[in-house]
Design an enzyme around this catalytic site. Sequence first.
Site, PDB file in Angstrom:
ATOM      1  N   LYS A 144       7.582  79.014  60.609  1.00  0.00           N
ATOM      2  CA  LYS A 144       7.691  77.802  61.558  1.00  0.00           C
ATOM      3  C   LYS A 144       8.708  76.959  60.984  1.00  0.00           C
ATOM      4  CE  LYS A 144       4.716  74.520  60.049  1.00  0.00           C
ATOM      5  NZ  LYS A 144       3.927  73.014  60.315  1.00  0.00           N
TER       6      LYS A 144
ATOM      7  N   LYS B 125       9.698  70.225  58.387  1.00  0.00           N
ATOM      8  CA  LYS B 125      10.540  69.211  57.880  1.00  0.00           C
ATOM      9  C   LYS B 125      10.986  69.298  56.435  1.00  0.00           C
ATOM     10  CE  LYS B 125       7.246  65.698  58.972  1.00  0.00           C
ATOM     11  NZ  LYS B 125       5.993  66.262  58.449  1.00  0.00           N
TER      12      LYS B 125
ATOM     13  N   LYS C  86       1.437  76.659  51.242  1.00  0.00           N
ATOM     14  CA  LYS C  86       2.072  75.648  50.397  1.00  0.00           C
ATOM     15  C   LYS C  86       1.774  75.792  48.896  1.00  0.00           C
ATOM     16  CE  LYS C  86       2.783  72.151  53.757  1.00  0.00           C
ATOM     17  NZ  LYS C  86       2.766  70.694  54.090  1.00  0.00           N
TER      18      LYS C  86
HETATM   19  N1  AQP Z   1       7.359  73.950  64.094  1.00  0.00           N
HETATM   20  C1  AQP Z   1       6.582  73.232  64.766  1.00  0.00           C
HETATM   21  N2  AQP Z   1       6.370  73.753  66.140  1.00  0.00           N
HETATM   22  C2  AQP Z   1       5.486  72.867  66.814  1.00  0.00           C
HETATM   23  N3  AQP Z   1       4.923  71.778  66.194  1.00  0.00           N
HETATM   24  C3  AQP Z   1       5.136  71.391  65.098  1.00  0.00           C
HETATM   25  N4  AQP Z   1       4.591  70.625  64.227  1.00  0.00           N
HETATM   26  C4  AQP Z   1       5.166  70.600  62.972  1.00  0.00           C
HETATM   27  N5  AQP Z   1       6.104  71.743  63.011  1.00  0.00           N
HETATM   28  C5  AQP Z   1       6.025  72.401  64.259  1.00  0.00           C
HETATM   29  C6  AQP Z   1       3.793  69.577  64.618  1.00  0.00           C
HETATM   30  O1  AQP Z   1       4.193  68.316  64.063  1.00  0.00           O
HETATM   31  C7  AQP Z   1       3.051  67.494  63.898  1.00  0.00           C
HETATM   32  C8  AQP Z   1       3.246  66.563  62.607  1.00  0.00           C
HETATM   33  O2  AQP Z   1       3.042  67.434  61.343  1.00  0.00           O
HETATM   34  P1  AQP Z   1       2.931  66.892  60.070  1.00  0.00           P
HETATM   35  O3  AQP Z   1       3.848  66.265  59.555  1.00  0.00           O
HETATM   36  O4  AQP Z   1       1.456  66.221  59.915  1.00  0.00           O
HETATM   37  O5  AQP Z   1       2.644  68.219  59.286  1.00  0.00           O
HETATM   38  P2  AQP Z   1       3.126  69.786  59.512  1.00  0.00           P
HETATM   39  O6  AQP Z   1       2.640  70.362  60.547  1.00  0.00           O
HETATM   40  O7  AQP Z   1       3.067  70.470  57.998  1.00  0.00           O
HETATM   41  O8  AQP Z   1       4.654  69.489  59.657  1.00  0.00           O
HETATM   42  P3  AQP Z   1       5.929  70.092  58.944  1.00  0.00           P
HETATM   43  O9  AQP Z   1       7.232  69.527  59.772  1.00  0.00           O
HETATM   44  O10 AQP Z   1       5.858  71.507  58.537  1.00  0.00           O
HETATM   45  O11 AQP Z   1       5.843  69.027  57.717  1.00  0.00           O
HETATM   46  P4  AQP Z   1       5.754  69.619  56.116  1.00  0.00           P
HETATM   47  O12 AQP Z   1       7.103  70.283  55.957  1.00  0.00           O
HETATM   48  O13 AQP Z   1       5.959  68.185  55.213  1.00  0.00           O
HETATM   49  O14 AQP Z   1       4.725  70.487  55.919  1.00  0.00           O
HETATM   50  C9  AQP Z   1       1.744  68.076  63.982  1.00  0.00           C
HETATM   51  O15 AQP Z   1       1.317  67.856  65.081  1.00  0.00           O
HETATM   52  C10 AQP Z   1       2.239  69.633  64.066  1.00  0.00           C
HETATM   53  O16 AQP Z   1       1.375  70.594  64.639  1.00  0.00           O
END
Ligand code: AQP
Length: 329
Positions: free
Chosen positions: A193, A196, A111
């Site tokens: 990965k 969102k 990030k």
């Molecule tokens: N691609 C993924 N595969 C499996 N698990 C995933 N998680 C996120 N992406 C995947 C799981 O979703 C939960 C929520 O995570 P978060 O919102 O706290 O942060 P993150 O992991 O950074 O999720 P994102 O979607 O990638 O959000 P942004 O884009 O805002 O950084 C966690 O349990 C994570 O493991």
Amino acid sequence: MAVIFSGIQPSGELTLGNYLGALRNFLEYQDTDECYYCIVNQHAITVPQDPKELFQNTRNLAALYLAVGLDPKKVTLFVQSEVPEHVKLGWIMQSISYVGELERMTQYKDKAQKRGESVPTALLTYPPLMAADILLYGTNYVPVGNDQKQHMELTRILAERFNRLFGETFVVPDIKIGEGGARVMSLQEPTKKMSKSDENQNATIRLLDAPDVIVKKLKRAQTDSDNCVRYDKENKPGISNLMGIYRAITKDSYEKIEEMYSGKGYGAFKGDIADLLVDTLKPIQDHYNELINSPELLDSILDEGAAKAHAKASEMYRKVELAMGLCRR
Ligand code: AQP
């Protein structure tokens, strides 16, 4: 009865990765364990957020938590910023974290790289806040996706470090990666990965995507040119990712999927995954639409959740203050 804690950031519309890696697995514990599920909006602001969108995403995420089947009578559902002990303990966790170990976190590196010269400090100190979230509740297990493994290991290290420095205070939590919770990858860059906050809309399946959008995104999903449904993560990451999604939902083995689609090509397989996803997401979307139109119900659930979480968190925070001498009496 174990204590379960997990959180999701209201940083955009949830993806299939969030669902298969986290949200779906939260349901497993609600009948047997003491569950705290949090909307971690203070984590979301570690990268810039539009205030109006953050406000709306927070409510939307609360509705989605409930739409997948979490029962507010069984679990404590709350917003992180409404329980001040999270940032208070987060600061303390920063005081026992080393800059070097935080700089080694993959999520920080990824990030930070995107932010060029302007890397918010909170992006670096995200893991101590995450440790605080978890440790405040005496958590035994944290159901998260495999992408959060490194942060979880650091949480364990910080809990052990605190206990060593100030006496036995925290439970050292374990990670729980649900079956099929392995990383769901981007549909456009399958070595990255699914996230969102990805700006490329074709890279993610959103939980609230309409059926025709799901079909279109799957059709456009990156694959290779040999048109053979075979699991090979290294050499065929695109089709392997789609097989992983299929398996996470149907529980079929990769061998079985290969047999079923032998000689049929990618078109047929993509069409079937689209149908599977539409059927899986339809009941969640219907329930979500009811809830998002009941703001009073959502508010009362979140108010009650914040009160319950605060009661539990303040007990642990008091122990921490006493252990550290961070008080007068
Ligand atoms: N691609 C993924 N595969 C499996 N698990 C995933 N998680 C996120 N992406 C995947 C799981 O979703 C939960 C929520 O995570 P978060 O919102 O706290 O942060 P993150 O992991 O950074 O999720 P994102 O979607 O990638 O959000 P942004 O884009 O805002 O950084 C966690 O349990 C994570 O493991």
